[in-house]
Each structure stands twice: as structure tokens, then as C-alpha cells.
Design an enzyme around this catalytic site. Structure first.
Site, short mmCIF file in Angstrom:
data_model
loop_
_atom_site.label_atom_id
_atom_site.label_comp_id
_atom_site.label_asym_id
_atom_site.label_seq_id
_atom_site.Cartn_x
_atom_site.Cartn_y
_atom_site.Cartn_z
N CYS A 172 11.17 3.66 1.77
CA CYS A 172 10.03 2.93 1.33
C CYS A 172 10.22 1.76 0.81
O CYS A 172 10.63 1.68 -0.29
CB CYS A 172 9.48 3.85 0.38
SG CYS A 172 7.89 3.48 -0.20
N CYS A 229 8.24 0.97 -2.40
CA CYS A 229 8.66 1.90 -3.40
C CYS A 229 10.01 1.11 -4.15
O CYS A 229 10.12 0.82 -5.27
CB CYS A 229 8.73 3.07 -2.99
SG CYS A 229 7.48 3.88 -2.11
N ASP A 230 10.88 0.90 -3.45
CA ASP A 230 12.16 0.64 -3.86
C ASP A 230 12.75 -0.81 -3.81
O ASP A 230 13.75 -1.18 -4.22
CB ASP A 230 13.19 1.42 -2.99
CG ASP A 230 12.97 3.09 -3.11
OD1 ASP A 230 12.40 3.25 -4.12
OD2 ASP A 230 13.44 3.88 -2.27
P1 FAD Z 1 3.40 14.36 -0.84
O1 FAD Z 1 4.12 13.82 -2.06
O2 FAD Z 1 3.98 13.91 0.57
O3 FAD Z 1 3.74 15.95 -1.08
C1 FAD Z 1 3.26 17.00 -0.13
C2 FAD Z 1 3.87 18.13 -0.53
O4 FAD Z 1 2.83 19.17 0.23
C3 FAD Z 1 5.27 18.27 -0.02
O5 FAD Z 1 5.89 18.89 -1.19
C4 FAD Z 1 5.16 19.38 1.09
O6 FAD Z 1 6.41 20.16 1.14
C5 FAD Z 1 4.09 20.03 0.66
N1 FAD Z 1 3.38 21.00 1.94
C6 FAD Z 1 3.35 20.14 3.29
N2 FAD Z 1 2.89 21.25 4.12
C7 FAD Z 1 2.35 22.25 3.27
C8 FAD Z 1 2.02 23.60 3.72
N3 FAD Z 1 1.63 23.87 4.95
N4 FAD Z 1 1.85 24.54 2.56
C9 FAD Z 1 2.20 23.96 1.53
N5 FAD Z 1 2.56 22.88 0.83
C10 FAD Z 1 2.68 22.06 2.04
N6 FAD Z 1 5.07 5.98 -4.15
C11 FAD Z 1 4.77 5.30 -5.43
O7 FAD Z 1 3.71 4.87 -5.49
N7 FAD Z 1 5.78 4.46 -6.25
C12 FAD Z 1 7.16 4.79 -5.65
O8 FAD Z 1 8.04 4.35 -6.40
C13 FAD Z 1 7.37 5.82 -4.40
N8 FAD Z 1 8.56 5.93 -4.03
C14 FAD Z 1 8.89 6.71 -2.99
C15 FAD Z 1 10.27 6.71 -2.66
C16 FAD Z 1 10.58 7.51 -1.15
C17 FAD Z 1 11.81 7.52 -0.95
C18 FAD Z 1 9.33 8.01 -0.51
C19 FAD Z 1 9.70 8.91 0.80
C20 FAD Z 1 8.01 7.89 -1.03
C21 FAD Z 1 7.64 6.83 -2.08
N9 FAD Z 1 6.42 7.04 -2.56
C22 FAD Z 1 6.06 5.96 -3.94
C23 FAD Z 1 5.45 7.10 -1.84
C24 FAD Z 1 4.75 8.37 -2.40
O9 FAD Z 1 5.82 9.22 -2.62
C25 FAD Z 1 3.76 9.24 -1.59
O10 FAD Z 1 2.61 8.14 -1.24
C26 FAD Z 1 3.06 10.25 -2.29
O11 FAD Z 1 3.82 11.11 -2.78
C27 FAD Z 1 2.14 11.13 -1.42
O12 FAD Z 1 1.40 12.15 -2.35
P2 FAD Z 1 0.85 13.17 -1.44
O13 FAD Z 1 0.22 14.00 -2.68
O14 FAD Z 1 0.08 12.95 -0.41
O15 FAD Z 1 1.84 14.43 -1.00
#
Ligand code: FAD
Ligand code: NDP
Length: 318
Positions: free
Chosen positions: A143, A146-147
Site C-alpha cells: 500500500c 499508506c506507507d
Molecule cells: P478490512 O480491513 O479489509 O477487514 C475485513 C475483515 O473482514 C478482515 O479481518 C477479514 O478477515 C474479515 N472477513 C472477511 N471475510 C469474512 C467472512 N466471511 N466472515 C467474517 N469475517 C470476514 N489505510 C489507511 O487509511 N491508512 C493506512 O495507513 C493504511 N495502511 C495499510 C497498510 C497495509 C499493509 C494494507 C494492506 C492496507 C492499509 N490501509 C491503510 C488500507 C486499509 O487497511 C483498508 O482500506 C481498510 O482496512 C479496509 O477496511 P474494511 O473495513 O473494508 O475491511
């Protein structure tokens, strides 16, 4: 035997989108039940932020905050308002009628509305040196937005892998900090749109290594270099670099829906623009599972709030 109770709001996921939806629906007395998953999509409960170190762009934390600590705080806030959380992955849903049916390995249940916030998993290649416990998060990332601004990348050569719009955008973005960016793509043709290609090609700090492959990443406490292979000649060389960013696509965690909710060809859930409404009335989608453009914690949280308000409105009008 009596049918199980119908929970008005069932939230699937555990990132910022899911917990924001939980906080809002809990405060609206809708007694949300949240399934946070058990390594679903290869990611720990708490979501993608559990895989990163410092989050510096989430408002409210001027000094920055560790990713895992931020997700713990999201969870604590959901619990504080009464959200019931199960550490189980939802494996199946039946959306053919309301209340909706869902199942985990441990239980089955009924939901008046469903909020799907299962996120997406950034794809990584198993290049030697880039794995967890090696140089992942010690230079290697998935990302750039992010980083990329971290001090370790300032005025250093960096690598981006990929040939799509994300790779173009991330390479361009990283030139703000890097001394130069090598953009490595496995073919001669880029997949990216013309306009994004042109922007990247017009950036003097980006060097394209087409029909190339990164074969290894090396370093000590942090990344120091990458080996690249010319796929046409087979020649390999080592280039100094402080970072490598995968931009080879994401996989949205929507397979468990079994095609019952409309998605695009990559599996991203389609929502009505400006809302979290999906093709199934009463099913809402928030966060990265429906967003292939912004993919940030704050945008995921924002859409989680929208899903909560839309679910509340749906329940009061049905
Ligand atoms: P996610 O964070 O993707 O979480 C979804 C969760 O649902 C996961 O834990 C998964 O295991 C769970 N899940 C999936 N399927 C199921 C199921 N069937 N049943 C139950 N649970 C399930 N964004 C920023 O704003 N700032 C940053 O500094 C930043 N740094 C990042 C660094 C990295 C390395 C990465 C990979 C991403 C980063 N991001 C950052 C992006 C940010 O993390 C994501 O945009 C954000 O977390 C998305 O949130 P979400 O709620 O959609 O779900
Ligand atoms: P894409 O799927 O479009 O591109 C992924 C790229 O990574 C491809 O070039 C692919 O190569 C390459 N790739 C895939 N797997 C590997 C691997 N294992 N090793 C090496 N290379 C690999 O993903 P994006 O994230 O770039 O884009 C996703 C969607 O989001 C697209 O629709 C895009 O248009 C959109 N988007 C739009 C933006 C904008 O308009 N500003 C910004 C970012 C994304 P190959 O081409 O050989 O298959």
C-alpha cells in the site's frame, strides 16, 4: 424446535467499515451482531490494518497510531455500546428471502438486514525476501498511499510491481518521496488505462522495466536491494532500493456470497452510487469489498456509517 431469533442487524467483517457500522447501529439500539472472522481471507480479525505498523492518516491521532492498536480501539468502541462479537467466519448465506439465513462453522442464524464489510486482500507474490518474518513491512508493502511517506523511503530508490492503474498511480505517488521508482511489469504491454500510462511515462523519476520480474529482495533489518530478471534475455542484476510495493491487484472477500449479490467481474460488490445499497434489498455493503478505488481506513469507516444509517432506515420502513 423454534426458529432462531432474528437479529435486526448482522455485520460480517471486522475492519473500520464493520466496526463503524456496529457503533452506529448499537447506538441506535439495533443490537448488532458482528462476525469478525477467523483468519478469513488470510487476515486476522481486525482487518488489513492488523498487517501494518504506523497509521498516520486516520484523523484523531496526530502522532500516528499502530494499525493493530487502532483496530483494537475500533473493537472496544463497538463492544462498549453492546455489539455482540463472534470470532467466526461466515461461510454461507441464503439471501433468497428475508430474514436472511447465514451460517458459520459453529452456528446458523437469521438476519433482518446484513451489512457486508469483509474487505479485500491485497495480492502479494511469494518473492524470496518479501514474506512475513522476512522484509515484509521492513521495506516491502502492498500500500503505497499508506506507507509511502514513511521516512525510510525518503530520497531512496523504490520498486513498484504491476502493470495496472494501481501500479501507475502508486509509482507516480511515490516519486514525491523517492529518488527514483522502478516500475516492474511482467509483460511488454501495460494493463493500465492510457491516461494513467501517459502520466507515469511523463514522470522522469519513473523507469519502466517491462518484461521483467523481481526474483529476490535482500536486506538486513530493512530492505536494501532487489534482484530483477529480464524475462526476454534471462539476464539478472541487482539494484539498490529501500522499498518494494506490490500493486498487483486485490481480491475482494465476496466469494462466500455464492453470487447472490451482484458484483463486478473481479468480485467487488456493486452498490448504488452514493449509497451502500446492493442488488438485494436489505443487504448493504461497506468498505473495501465494494471499493476498488479509495481503499483507505477512513473511507471504509465512512461507508460503514452509511450502511448503518441505511440499514436503520430500511428496518424502520419494512
Ligand atoms: P478490512 O480491513 O479489509 O477487514 C475485513 C475483515 O473482514 C478482515 O479481518 C477479514 O478477515 C474479515 N472477513 C472477511 N471475510 C469474512 C467472512 N466471511 N466472515 C467474517 N469475517 C470476514 N489505510 C489507511 O487509511 N491508512 C493506512 O495507513 C493504511 N495502511 C495499510 C497498510 C497495509 C499493509 C494494507 C494492506 C492496507 C492499509 N490501509 C491503510 C488500507 C486499509 O487497511 C483498508 O482500506 C481498510 O482496512 C479496509 O477496511 P474494511 O473495513 O473494508 O475491511
Ligand atoms: P489490475 O488487476 O488492473 O492490474 C494488476 C496488474 O498486476 C496487472 O498488470 C497484472 O499483470 C499484474 N499482476 C497480477 N498478478 C501478478 C503477479 N503475481 N506478479 C506480477 N504481476 C502481477 O489491478 P489494479 O489494482 O491495478 O486495478 C484494479 C481496478 O481498479 C482496475 O479496474 C483499475 O482500472 C481500477 N483503478 C483505477 C484507478 C484510477 O482510475 N485512478 C487507480 C487504481 C485502480 P497482467 O497485466 O500481466 O495481468
Amino acid at each position: 424446535m423454534a426458529d432462531p431469533v432474528v437479529d435486526p442487524v448482522v455485520i460480517i467483517g471486522s475492519g473500520p467499515a464493520a466496526h463503524t457500522a456496529a457503533i452506529y447501529t448499537a447506538r441506535a439500539n439495533l443490537n448488532p451482531v458482528l462476525f469478525e472472522g477467523w483468519m478469513a481471507g488470510g487476515i486476522a480479525a481486525g482487518g488489513q490494518l492488523t498487517t501494518t505498523t504506523d497509521v498516520e492518516n486516520f484523523p484523531g491521532f496526530p502522532e500516528g497510531i499502530g494499525g493493530p492498536e487502532l483496530t483494537d480501539r475500533f473493537r472496544a468502541q463497538s463492544v462498549r455500546f453492546g455489539t455482540v462479537i463472534h470470532t467466526e467466519t461466515v461461510t454461507k448465506v441464503d439471501l433468497s428471502q428475508r430474514p436472511f439465513r447465514y451460517a458459520t462453522d459453529e452456528r446458523e442464524g437469521l438476519a433482518g438486514t446484513l451489512i457486508i464489510a469483509t474487505g479485500a486482500t491485497a495480492k502479494r507474490d511469494a518473492i524470496p525476501g518479501t514474506l512475513d518474518g522476512e522484509l515484509w513491512q521492513k521495506g516491502v508493502s502492498a500500500c503505497a498511499v499508506c506507507d509511502g511517506a514513511l521516512p525510510m523511503y525518503r530520497n531512496q530508490p523504490l520498486f513498484v510491481i504491476g502493470g495496472g492503474d494501481s501500479a501507475m498511480e502508486e509509482a507516480h505517488f511515490l516519486t514525491k518521496f523517492a529518488s527514483k521508482v522502478y516500475l516492474v511489469h511482467r509483460r511488454d504491454e501495460l494493463r493500465a488505462s492510457k491516461i494513467m500510462q501517459e502520466r507515469a511515462r511523463g514522470n522522469a523519476k519513473i523507469e519502466f522495466l517491462l518484461s521483467h520480474q523481481v526474483t529476490a529482495v535482500t536486506g538486513d533489518q530493512v530492505m536494501r536491494a532487489a534482484r530483477v530478471k529480464d524475462l526476454k534475455t534471462g539476464a539478472e542484476r541487482e539494484l539498490a532500493a529501500a522499498g518494494l510495493f506490490f500493486a498487483i491487484g486485490h481480491v475482494p472477500n465476496s466469494a462466500f456470497l455464492g453470487g447472490q449479490v451482484a458484483t463486478d467481474e473481479q468480485g467487488y460488490i456493486l452498490t448504488t452510487p452514493g449509497s451502500t445499497v446492493t442488488s438485494v434489498p436489505g443487504v448493504f455493503a461497506a468498505g473495501d469489498v465494494q471499493d476498488k478505488k479509495f481503499r483507505q481506513a477512513i473511507t471504509a469507516a465512512g461507508s460503514g456509517c452509511m450502511a448503518a444509517l441505511e440499514a436503520e432506515h430500511f428496518l424502520s420502513s419494512h
